[in-house]
Scaffold this motif. Structure first.
Motif, PDB file in Angstrom:
ATOM      1  N   ASN A  68       0.815  -1.214   0.000  1.00  0.00           N
ATOM      2  CA  ASN A  68       0.000   0.000   0.000  1.00  0.00           C
ATOM      3  C   ASN A  68       0.849   1.264   0.000  1.00  0.00           C
ATOM      4  OD1 ASN A  68      -2.443  -1.379  -0.011  1.00  0.00           O
ATOM      5  ND2 ASN A  68      -2.421  -1.600   2.204  1.00  0.00           N
ATOM      6  N   GLU A  69       2.136   1.127   0.329  1.00  0.00           N
ATOM      7  CA  GLU A  69       3.036   2.279   0.391  1.00  0.00           C
ATOM      8  C   GLU A  69       3.998   2.360  -0.783  1.00  0.00           C
ATOM      9  OE1 GLU A  69       4.991   2.332   4.201  1.00  0.00           O
ATOM     10  OE2 GLU A  69       3.135   1.774   5.216  1.00  0.00           O
ATOM     11  N   CYS A  86       7.825   2.434 -10.785  1.00  0.00           N
ATOM     12  CA  CYS A  86       7.751   2.374  -9.331  1.00  0.00           C
ATOM     13  C   CYS A  86       7.138   3.675  -8.815  1.00  0.00           C
ATOM     14  CB  CYS A  86       9.136   2.179  -8.713  1.00  0.00           C
ATOM     15  SG  CYS A  86       9.918   0.611  -9.188  1.00  0.00           S
ATOM     16  N   GLY A  87       6.642   3.639  -7.613  1.00  0.00           N
ATOM     17  CA  GLY A  87       6.078   4.820  -6.988  1.00  0.00           C
ATOM     18  C   GLY A  87       5.966   4.608  -5.490  1.00  0.00           C
ATOM     19  N   ARG A 112      -0.269   0.102 -19.862  1.00  0.00           N
ATOM     20  CA  ARG A 112      -0.689  -0.937 -18.922  1.00  0.00           C
ATOM     21  C   ARG A 112      -0.164  -0.652 -17.515  1.00  0.00           C
ATOM     22  NH1 ARG A 112       0.716  -6.537 -21.361  1.00  0.00           N
ATOM     23  NH2 ARG A 112       0.000  -7.208 -19.309  1.00  0.00           N
ATOM     24  N   LEU A 113       1.111  -0.286 -17.426  1.00  0.00           N
ATOM     25  CA  LEU A 113       1.675   0.016 -16.107  1.00  0.00           C
ATOM     26  C   LEU A 113       1.014   1.248 -15.497  1.00  0.00           C
ATOM     27  CD1 LEU A 113       5.493  -0.663 -16.479  1.00  0.00           C
ATOM     28  CD2 LEU A 113       3.811  -1.979 -15.197  1.00  0.00           C
ATOM     29  N   LEU A 118      -2.281   3.942 -11.525  1.00  0.00           N
ATOM     30  CA  LEU A 118      -3.388   4.839 -11.177  1.00  0.00           C
ATOM     31  C   LEU A 118      -4.423   4.124 -10.318  1.00  0.00           C
ATOM     32  CD1 LEU A 118      -3.839   6.823 -14.517  1.00  0.00           C
ATOM     33  CD2 LEU A 118      -2.691   7.578 -12.409  1.00  0.00           C
ATOM     34  N   ALA A 119      -4.677   2.849 -10.608  1.00  0.00           N
ATOM     35  CA  ALA A 119      -5.602   2.075  -9.764  1.00  0.00           C
ATOM     36  C   ALA A 119      -5.034   1.948  -8.354  1.00  0.00           C
ATOM     37  CB  ALA A 119      -5.851   0.698 -10.375  1.00  0.00           C
ATOM     38  N   TRP A 120      -3.738   1.701  -8.236  1.00  0.00           N
ATOM     39  CA  TRP A 120      -3.079   1.598  -6.931  1.00  0.00           C
ATOM     40  C   TRP A 120      -3.171   2.927  -6.174  1.00  0.00           C
ATOM     41  CZ3 TRP A 120       1.375   4.250  -5.311  1.00  0.00           C
ATOM     42  CH2 TRP A 120       1.932   3.813  -4.102  1.00  0.00           C
ATOM     43  N   ALA A 121      -2.951   4.038  -6.890  1.00  0.00           N
ATOM     44  CA  ALA A 121      -2.940   5.363  -6.257  1.00  0.00           C
ATOM     45  C   ALA A 121      -4.341   5.810  -5.844  1.00  0.00           C
ATOM     46  CB  ALA A 121      -2.322   6.394  -7.195  1.00  0.00           C
ATOM     47  N   GLY A 122      -5.367   5.257  -6.472  1.00  0.00           N
ATOM     48  CA  GLY A 122      -6.725   5.680  -6.164  1.00  0.00           C
ATOM     49  C   GLY A 122      -6.911   7.140  -6.543  1.00  0.00           C
ATOM     50  N   GLY A 123      -7.575   7.896  -5.713  1.00  0.00           N
ATOM     51  CA  GLY A 123      -7.825   9.307  -6.013  1.00  0.00           C
ATOM     52  C   GLY A 123      -6.756  10.239  -5.476  1.00  0.00           C
ATOM     53  N   ALA A 124      -5.631   9.702  -5.036  1.00  0.00           N
ATOM     54  CA  ALA A 124      -4.580  10.532  -4.435  1.00  0.00           C
ATOM     55  C   ALA A 124      -3.957  11.477  -5.455  1.00  0.00           C
ATOM     56  CB  ALA A 124      -3.495   9.648  -3.825  1.00  0.00           C
TER      57      ALA A 124
END
Length: 178
Positions: A68-69, A86-87, A112-113, A118-124
């Motif tokens: 999550n981080e 990476c992020g 694709r990445l 963006l899905a991982w980041a959500g609305g951040a």
């Protein structure tokens, strides 16, 4: 073998480091900026040293321990790793690094990445630095809603970068997506 996108394995740390350096050597030489192969190796070559590889190993392990981080995905071909994104999540989400070897560019892996990221980041809110003369990367990020903020930096006194942001960032005068 088709290309595979997945979380990198710890034993791929050296491969990620090599892709990192090779992508820089393919992307950033710029006579006007005084950036050549020697400058790149002097300023980024440490990424392929044992210490640099250990840093990549730590990122991979952290992404596994704290998904999550820390976000990290690699693109693998028969020849090995050919790209990655990476992020990291903190007050805002930071995107980067993101690199592909020249032969793996324009094949849809970036899209694709980016979709996974963006899905991982959500609305951040997401921020990144991009090299000012890397017009293709600036256009790519723009397609995903990133806007230039006007903030600039010279990495190591020479590589000109611009800040791009996607999402709400408060009242600092930076772009807001609606």
């Amino acid at each position: 073998m088709a290309h595979l996108i997945d979380t990198p394995r710890p034993e791929e740390a050296a491969a990620l480091a090599q892709v990192h350096l090779q992508a820089w050597l393919q992307t950033y030489p710029n006579e006007d900026a005084g950036i050549d192969e020697v400058w790149i190796k002097d300023n980024l070559g440490s990424v392929v040293t044992p210490e640099g590889i250990a840093r990549w190993h730590a990122v991979i392990e952290e992404a596994d321990r704290c998904p999550n981080e820390v976000f990290c995905r690699a693109v693998r071909a028969e020849s090995g790793v050919v790209g990655f994104l990476c992020g990291r999540r903190a007050d805002v989400v930071t995107l980067g690094p993101m690199y592909f070897l020249r032969d793996a560019q324009n094949l849809g892996f970036g899209n694709r990445l980016m979709g996974e990221f963006l899905a991982w980041a959500g609305g951040a809110t997401i921020r990144l630095w991009v090299t000012a003369y890397n017009e293709g990367a600036i256009r790519f990020y723009g397609r995903y809603g990133f806007k230039q903020t006007g903030e600039r930096e010279l990495w190591r006194g020479r590589l000109p970068n611009v800040r791009m942001v996607r999402g709400e960032v408060g009242n600092r005068g930076l772009p807001t997506l609606e």
